[in-house]
Scaffold this motif. Structure first.
Motif, PDB file in Angstrom:
ATOM      1  N   THR A  26       4.217  -9.758   4.709  1.00  0.00           N
ATOM      2  CA  THR A  26       2.834 -10.152   4.430  1.00  0.00           C
ATOM      3  C   THR A  26       1.876  -8.976   4.594  1.00  0.00           C
ATOM      4  OG1 THR A  26       2.628 -10.951   6.726  1.00  0.00           O
ATOM      5  CG2 THR A  26       3.174 -12.563   5.035  1.00  0.00           C
ATOM      6  N   THR A  27       2.149  -8.082   5.533  1.00  0.00           N
ATOM      7  CA  THR A  27       1.289  -6.915   5.706  1.00  0.00           C
ATOM      8  C   THR A  27       1.411  -5.976   4.515  1.00  0.00           C
ATOM      9  OG1 THR A  27       1.569  -7.083   8.105  1.00  0.00           O
ATOM     10  CG2 THR A  27       0.652  -5.041   7.261  1.00  0.00           C
ATOM     11  N   LEU A  28       2.610  -5.819   3.987  1.00  0.00           N
ATOM     12  CA  LEU A  28       2.790  -4.992   2.797  1.00  0.00           C
ATOM     13  C   LEU A  28       2.049  -5.583   1.604  1.00  0.00           C
ATOM     14  CD1 LEU A  28       6.583  -4.036   3.063  1.00  0.00           C
ATOM     15  CD2 LEU A  28       4.618  -2.488   3.270  1.00  0.00           C
ATOM     16  N   VAL A  29       2.091  -6.912   1.468  1.00  0.00           N
ATOM     17  CA  VAL A  29       1.330  -7.562   0.390  1.00  0.00           C
ATOM     18  C   VAL A  29      -0.145  -7.216   0.518  1.00  0.00           C
ATOM     19  CG1 VAL A  29       0.565  -9.778  -0.540  1.00  0.00           C
ATOM     20  CG2 VAL A  29       2.966  -9.454   0.052  1.00  0.00           C
TER      21      VAL A  29
ATOM     22  N   LEU B 111      -4.975  -3.034  -2.665  1.00  0.00           N
ATOM     23  CA  LEU B 111      -5.927  -2.006  -3.079  1.00  0.00           C
ATOM     24  C   LEU B 111      -5.330  -1.010  -4.067  1.00  0.00           C
ATOM     25  CD1 LEU B 111      -8.681  -0.692  -2.916  1.00  0.00           C
ATOM     26  CD2 LEU B 111      -7.970   0.447  -0.806  1.00  0.00           C
ATOM     27  N   PRO B 112      -4.196  -0.374  -3.785  1.00  0.00           N
ATOM     28  CA  PRO B 112      -3.674   0.599  -4.757  1.00  0.00           C
ATOM     29  C   PRO B 112      -3.177  -0.027  -6.048  1.00  0.00           C
ATOM     30  CG  PRO B 112      -2.170   0.382  -2.888  1.00  0.00           C
ATOM     31  CD  PRO B 112      -3.426  -0.339  -2.514  1.00  0.00           C
ATOM     32  N   LEU B 113      -2.707  -1.282  -5.990  1.00  0.00           N
ATOM     33  CA  LEU B 113      -2.223  -1.928  -7.211  1.00  0.00           C
ATOM     34  C   LEU B 113      -3.332  -2.632  -7.976  1.00  0.00           C
ATOM     35  CD1 LEU B 113       1.195  -3.387  -5.991  1.00  0.00           C
ATOM     36  CD2 LEU B 113       0.799  -1.350  -7.386  1.00  0.00           C
ATOM     37  N   GLY B 114      -4.416  -2.981  -7.280  1.00  0.00           N
ATOM     38  CA  GLY B 114      -5.585  -3.505  -7.966  1.00  0.00           C
ATOM     39  C   GLY B 114      -5.607  -4.998  -8.189  1.00  0.00           C
ATOM     40  N   HIS B 115      -4.616  -5.748  -7.670  1.00  0.00           N
ATOM     41  CA  HIS B 115      -4.611  -7.191  -7.903  1.00  0.00           C
ATOM     42  C   HIS B 115      -3.758  -7.872  -6.841  1.00  0.00           C
ATOM     43  CE1 HIS B 115      -4.552 -11.045  -9.866  1.00  0.00           C
ATOM     44  NE2 HIS B 115      -5.295 -10.588 -10.853  1.00  0.00           N
ATOM     45  N   PRO B 116      -4.283  -8.908  -6.159  1.00  0.00           N
ATOM     46  CA  PRO B 116      -3.496  -9.570  -5.107  1.00  0.00           C
ATOM     47  C   PRO B 116      -2.232 -10.229  -5.629  1.00  0.00           C
ATOM     48  CG  PRO B 116      -5.556 -10.752  -5.547  1.00  0.00           C
ATOM     49  CD  PRO B 116      -5.648  -9.441  -6.255  1.00  0.00           C
ATOM     50  N   THR B 117      -2.291 -10.818  -6.823  1.00  0.00           N
ATOM     51  CA  THR B 117      -1.097 -11.472  -7.362  1.00  0.00           C
ATOM     52  C   THR B 117      -0.011 -10.454  -7.677  1.00  0.00           C
ATOM     53  OG1 THR B 117      -2.502 -13.193  -8.319  1.00  0.00           O
ATOM     54  CG2 THR B 117      -0.250 -13.042  -9.131  1.00  0.00           C
ATOM     55  N   LEU B 118      -0.407  -9.322  -8.251  1.00  0.00           N
ATOM     56  CA  LEU B 118       0.565  -8.272  -8.562  1.00  0.00           C
ATOM     57  C   LEU B 118       1.203  -7.752  -7.288  1.00  0.00           C
ATOM     58  CD1 LEU B 118       1.951  -6.362 -10.505  1.00  0.00           C
ATOM     59  CD2 LEU B 118      -0.067  -4.877 -10.414  1.00  0.00           C
ATOM     60  N   SER B 119       0.400  -7.558  -6.252  1.00  0.00           N
ATOM     61  CA  SER B 119       0.934  -7.090  -4.973  1.00  0.00           C
ATOM     62  C   SER B 119       1.920  -8.103  -4.397  1.00  0.00           C
ATOM     63  CB  SER B 119      -0.213  -6.842  -3.991  1.00  0.00           C
ATOM     64  OG  SER B 119       0.275  -6.467  -2.728  1.00  0.00           O
ATOM     65  N   PHE B 120       1.548  -9.377  -4.427  1.00  0.00           N
ATOM     66  CA  PHE B 120       2.390 -10.457  -3.906  1.00  0.00           C
ATOM     67  C   PHE B 120       3.750 -10.471  -4.605  1.00  0.00           C
ATOM     68  CE2 PHE B 120       3.641 -15.007  -4.049  1.00  0.00           C
ATOM     69  CZ  PHE B 120       3.701 -15.282  -2.696  1.00  0.00           C
ATOM     70  N   VAL B 121       3.716 -10.404  -5.932  1.00  0.00           N
ATOM     71  CA  VAL B 121       4.947 -10.492  -6.719  1.00  0.00           C
ATOM     72  C   VAL B 121       5.797  -9.231  -6.549  1.00  0.00           C
ATOM     73  CG1 VAL B 121       5.839 -10.533  -9.075  1.00  0.00           C
ATOM     74  CG2 VAL B 121       4.031 -12.109  -8.400  1.00  0.00           C
ATOM     75  N   LEU B 122       5.165  -8.062  -6.544  1.00  0.00           N
ATOM     76  CA  LEU B 122       5.925  -6.819  -6.434  1.00  0.00           C
ATOM     77  C   LEU B 122       6.620  -6.722  -5.083  1.00  0.00           C
ATOM     78  CD1 LEU B 122       6.616  -4.045  -7.735  1.00  0.00           C
ATOM     79  CD2 LEU B 122       4.698  -3.118  -6.428  1.00  0.00           C
ATOM     80  N   VAL B 123       5.896  -7.006  -4.004  1.00  0.00           N
ATOM     81  CA  VAL B 123       6.485  -6.892  -2.673  1.00  0.00           C
ATOM     82  C   VAL B 123       7.641  -7.873  -2.521  1.00  0.00           C
ATOM     83  CG1 VAL B 123       6.078  -7.232  -0.204  1.00  0.00           C
ATOM     84  CG2 VAL B 123       4.402  -5.993  -1.570  1.00  0.00           C
ATOM     85  N   LEU B 124       7.408  -9.148  -2.900  1.00  0.00           N
ATOM     86  CA  LEU B 124       8.486 -10.126  -2.786  1.00  0.00           C
ATOM     87  C   LEU B 124       9.665  -9.746  -3.670  1.00  0.00           C
ATOM     88  CD1 LEU B 124       6.441 -11.877  -1.208  1.00  0.00           C
ATOM     89  CD2 LEU B 124       7.307 -13.842  -2.485  1.00  0.00           C
ATOM     90  N   GLY B 125       9.365  -9.347  -4.918  1.00  0.00           N
ATOM     91  CA  GLY B 125      10.447  -9.020  -5.848  1.00  0.00           C
ATOM     92  C   GLY B 125      11.303  -7.875  -5.352  1.00  0.00           C
TER      93      GLY B 125
ATOM     94  N   ILE C 273       3.077   1.212  -9.846  1.00  0.00           N
ATOM     95  CA  ILE C 273       4.094   0.197  -9.550  1.00  0.00           C
ATOM     96  C   ILE C 273       5.425   0.869  -9.224  1.00  0.00           C
ATOM     97  CG2 ILE C 273       5.470  -1.657 -10.568  1.00  0.00           C
ATOM     98  CD1 ILE C 273       2.979  -2.514 -12.124  1.00  0.00           C
ATOM     99  N   ALA C 274       5.781   1.882 -10.010  1.00  0.00           N
ATOM    100  CA  ALA C 274       7.058   2.580  -9.795  1.00  0.00           C
ATOM    101  C   ALA C 274       7.082   3.261  -8.428  1.00  0.00           C
ATOM    102  CB  ALA C 274       7.284   3.598 -10.909  1.00  0.00           C
ATOM    103  N   VAL C 275       5.987   3.928  -8.063  1.00  0.00           N
ATOM    104  CA  VAL C 275       5.934   4.601  -6.763  1.00  0.00           C
ATOM    105  C   VAL C 275       6.037   3.576  -5.630  1.00  0.00           C
ATOM    106  CG1 VAL C 275       4.487   5.971  -5.209  1.00  0.00           C
ATOM    107  CG2 VAL C 275       4.632   6.580  -7.627  1.00  0.00           C
ATOM    108  N   ALA C 276       5.331   2.449  -5.767  1.00  0.00           N
ATOM    109  CA  ALA C 276       5.407   1.408  -4.739  1.00  0.00           C
ATOM    110  C   ALA C 276       6.828   0.871  -4.619  1.00  0.00           C
ATOM    111  CB  ALA C 276       4.431   0.274  -5.068  1.00  0.00           C
ATOM    112  N   ALA C 277       7.502   0.685  -5.758  1.00  0.00           N
ATOM    113  CA  ALA C 277       8.874   0.178  -5.735  1.00  0.00           C
ATOM    114  C   ALA C 277       9.808   1.159  -5.035  1.00  0.00           C
ATOM    115  CB  ALA C 277       9.350  -0.085  -7.165  1.00  0.00           C
ATOM    116  N   ILE C 278       9.621   2.457  -5.286  1.00  0.00           N
ATOM    117  CA  ILE C 278      10.451   3.471  -4.630  1.00  0.00           C
ATOM    118  C   ILE C 278      10.228   3.460  -3.123  1.00  0.00           C
ATOM    119  CG2 ILE C 278      10.798   5.969  -4.399  1.00  0.00           C
ATOM    120  CD1 ILE C 278      10.168   6.156  -7.440  1.00  0.00           C
TER     121      ILE C 278
END
Length: 722
Positions: free
Chosen positions: A562-565, A570-584, A641-646
């Motif tokens: 949840t802290t990562l979400v 801020l860097p990804l620009g959207h709470p939903t995108l952050s939620f989905v990327l971190v969980l995924g 997104i790619a940098v966050a995924a790495i």
């Protein structure tokens, strides 16, 4: 494996869907609630699997069908009934989580010898579900997405049981599948009214008899509606039933909207160079018309919600399609994210009622608002031309206190001495708006204040003009330097509000957290969860070592997740995108880690090394995000997104190992119990994450999550699982 993957996929899709569904019905964003419901369902489902003596596992094909039917029934029930309350919605929404949680727990218990493989399919299905949920919602719509997922689960259930099922059950399968497929072609939402939405207290047009919806758009970000109140001059955009933005009737003649000159907002557009303006929070386009009326040549209108732009375009015969006018550029983006990326310099940056505080006491304290932090104001000021201006239209004195504090700190960092800060600032209060008296509305001392910050000190001549313009439109000059210098009195008034000014930085961006206090309900839920798990362990005769281990990895995992979400919004620009990327990423990487953990770590050592690796990686990822946030924000979104995924993948890889390892240390009978304890303690962990973040910030929360894994590594040799 197929049932595990498909169930986990549906589990996550439903979880993401509920966050969107609840935010439409209720009066604040319920992403946090859906996480709690999901993990509670896992816990309760694990207890059912434990008590069923293998019944759920033996009937897993039919149980998958039950899970599918409960998905669509829960959604339909909430959709068609008039507004109830949070407890009713929680109970109805919990049913599919309970069924899915019991199914997954039963499979893990029944396939214990293949636990690492099963857990891989569980996490992989959940991760892929998180990734695809947003795309499915945007393509199909939220309700239709759930119908498709339910149909897919019913089909899988039918295929898996077709050889053994009795004929009556086969007919039920076929009938259910036909209904769900028909619903995809002709959705029931076309025929049945959304009663929960229409009667929700969050719907600002509730009870307005002459008001009707003329346009709707429902996607993964929001439900956007346009209401016609019948006055002929205005339409009203609502986001999830609230956050009203007017659309003015406009056919190309600015004389039609001359009344906008009499609004407080118009003052912000005066007495500055009229070359380029950035409007954050485009809404229905009134600020764009105000900028055109003021004579600005280039107008950039930013809004995170694409539905607002689509709504104005759909109403083009009324709105004049204002965002497509010459000199106007519409930009779908988070305002803070855009200001960090653009190379443009502005004469005026204007934020108008960007976000409204919920009336509920919990409200927006559970979400992040990076638009008004100290760092945000500093970035706005840096994008102004030397004679430029920053202006905020706010709701009340509470918001004014927080933003003014951020402005003061930012101006100090720009080299403005404390005794000269007041020369850069003017505050105007709203007495009336479009002919309606609003002063004192909602018990506010200062209603809808306009805060103006000039990069250069406000001169005596400019102050006189501003005071004259303010009085000419019958508004209230609260502080204007030189001519009405009330800065000291204003500061004292705002200090008396006892607002939590600390919660206004990028590390603690809880703008609507007024007091800084934790709701007592949070504390009680955490305490009761711990007590319930303790009693549950006693009843099921689960070892205290195993209980502590599965509780620890649950708390550590959810705090970090949840802290990562929150940190990546801020860097990804959207709470939903952050939620989905971190969980995924965390779930898919965790699934791969689970699959390989049996090869890399055979569980024979006294200490389980991945626990220590997670501790180190979590601290490293936290530092990496700080660097990423400061240095990589200018990159295109796909690269961010790619940098966050790495950054996230190695952490997720090792976070997928402790749970299946722990299950190999317990008896087969205790597998479902351990699953249940892990799920239940995730509820407590998610609450602890919010409590820590709200009071001490995201960095401390991340360190505590890492410390939980480190502590487990230290005490692990002393734990007795059975």
């Amino acid at each position: 494996m197929l049932i595990t993957f498909s169930s986990a996929f549906a589990f996550l899709v439903y979880e993401v869907f509920l966050s969107r569904f609840f935010s439409v019905i209720l009066d604040y964003n319920f992403v946090f609630l859906t996480i709690s419901l999901a993990t509670l369902g896992i816990g309760l489902g694990g207890f059912l699997a434990y008590k069923s003596s293998g019944f759920v596992f033996r009937n897993r094909n039919e149980w998958l069908g039950l899970f599918a039917i409960l998905l669509i029934i829960s959604v339909l029930t909430i959709y068609v009934l008039p507004y109830q309350n949070i407890w009713f919605y929680s109970a109805v929404a919990l049913l599919p989580f309970f069924a899915g949680g019991s199914l997954l727990a039963a499979i893990m218990q029944g396939q214990r010898e293949n636990i690492r493989t099963i857990y891989f399919f569980d996490l992989a299905g959940a991760g892929i579900g998180a990734v695809f949920s947003i795309w499915l919602m945007d393509v199909l719509g939220p309700i239709e997405m759930v119908s498709l997922i339910s149909a897919a689960l019913v089909f899988i259930s039918f295929v898996c049981s077709v050889k053994t099922a009795a004929n009556p059950l086969k007919y039920i399968y076929i009938t259910g599948l036909a209904i769900l497929i028909f619903n995809l072609v002709q959705p029931f939402t076309n025929f049945l009214p959304f009663r929960a939405y229409q009667t929700s207290p969050a719907n600002l047009f509730l009870g307005e008899k002459d008001t009707h919806i003329v346009y709707s758009d429902w996607n993964s970000f929001s439900r956007t509606d346009v209401y016609d109140a019948g006055d002929g001059q205005l339409l009203y955009i609502t986001i999830d039933g609230g956050a009203v933005s007017p659309i003015s009737k406009y056919t190309g003649d600015l004389q039609q909207v001359d009344y906008l000159r009499w609004t407080t907002s118009f003052l912000a557009f005066q007495d500055v160079t009229k070359e380029r303006v950035l409007i954050i929070g485009a809404g229905g386009g009134q600020e764009v018309l105000t900028a055109k009326m003021a004579g600005f040549e280039q107008i950039e209108a930013v809004d995170i919600n694409p539905g607002s732009f689509r709504a104005v375009e759909a109403m083009s015969s009324f709105s004049g399609n204002v965002f497509k006018q010459p000199g106007v550029r519409e930009i779908v983006s988070d305002g803070r994210n855009y200001i960090r990326q653009t190379q443009n310099q502005y004469d005026l940056i204007y934020l108008s009622l960007v976000k409204k505080e919920s009336e509920n006491a919990l409200g927006m304290t559970l979400t992040e608002n990076y638009m008004f932090t100290v760092e945000a104001v500093g970035e706005y000021l840096k994008k102004l031309k030397p004679g430029g201006r920053l202006a905020f239209l706010l709701h009340n004195e509470m918001e004014l206190a927080k933003v003014m504090t951020a402005v003061e700190k930012s101006l100090e960092s720009e080299g403005v001495t404390n005794n000269r800060i007041s020369d850069h600032i003017a505050v105007i209060g709203t007495f009336q708006h479009l002919g309606h008296e609003v002063w004192g509305m909602g018990g506010s001392v200062i209603t809808r204040p306009l805060l103006i910050i000039n990069k250069r000190p406000i001169s005596l001549m400019l102050a006189n003009r501003l005071k004259s313009e303010t009085e000419s439109i019958q508004q209230i000059p609260i502080h204007i330097p030189h001519v009405n210098d009330q800065y000291s009195s204003l500061s004292k008034l705002l200090a008396d509000q006892k607002v939590n000014l600390a919660a206004n930085s990028d590390d603690m961006p809880f703008f609507y957290n007024k007091t800084g206090k934790i709701p007592y309900s949070f504390i009680w839920i955490v305490v009761l969860t711990f007590l319930f798990v303790f009693v549950f362990a006693r009843i099921t005769k689960n070892g205290y070592g195993g209980t502590a281990y599965f509780s620890g990895i649950a708390i550590g995992f959810i705090i970090i997740e949840t802290t990562l979400v929150q940190r990546l919004i801020l860097p990804l620009g959207h709470p939903t995108l952050s939620f989905v990327l971190v969980l995924g990423i965390l779930l898919i990487a965790g699934g791969i880690g689970s699959l390989l953990s049996g090869i890399w770590f055979n569980g024979q050592t006294k200490r389980f090394v991945p626990l220590l690796i997670i501790t180190i990686l979590a601290i490293g990822v936290n530092s990496g995000i700080t660097w990423y946030n400061e240095q990589m924000f200018y990159l295109p979104l796909i690269y961010r997104i790619a940098v966050a995924a790495i950054l996230l993948f190695p952490l997720g890889f090792f976070m997928g190992m402790p749970f299946p390892y722990g299950l190999t240390q317990v008896s087969e009978r205790q597998t479902a119990v351990s699953w249940a304890i892990n799920g239940l303690m995730t509820v407590a962990g998610s609450l602890l994450s919010v409590m820590i973040s709200m009071t001490m910030g995201f960095t401390v929360a991340m360190m505590i999550g890492a410390a939980v894994y480190g502590l487990l590594y230290i005490v692990h040799p002393k734990l007795v699982y059975k």
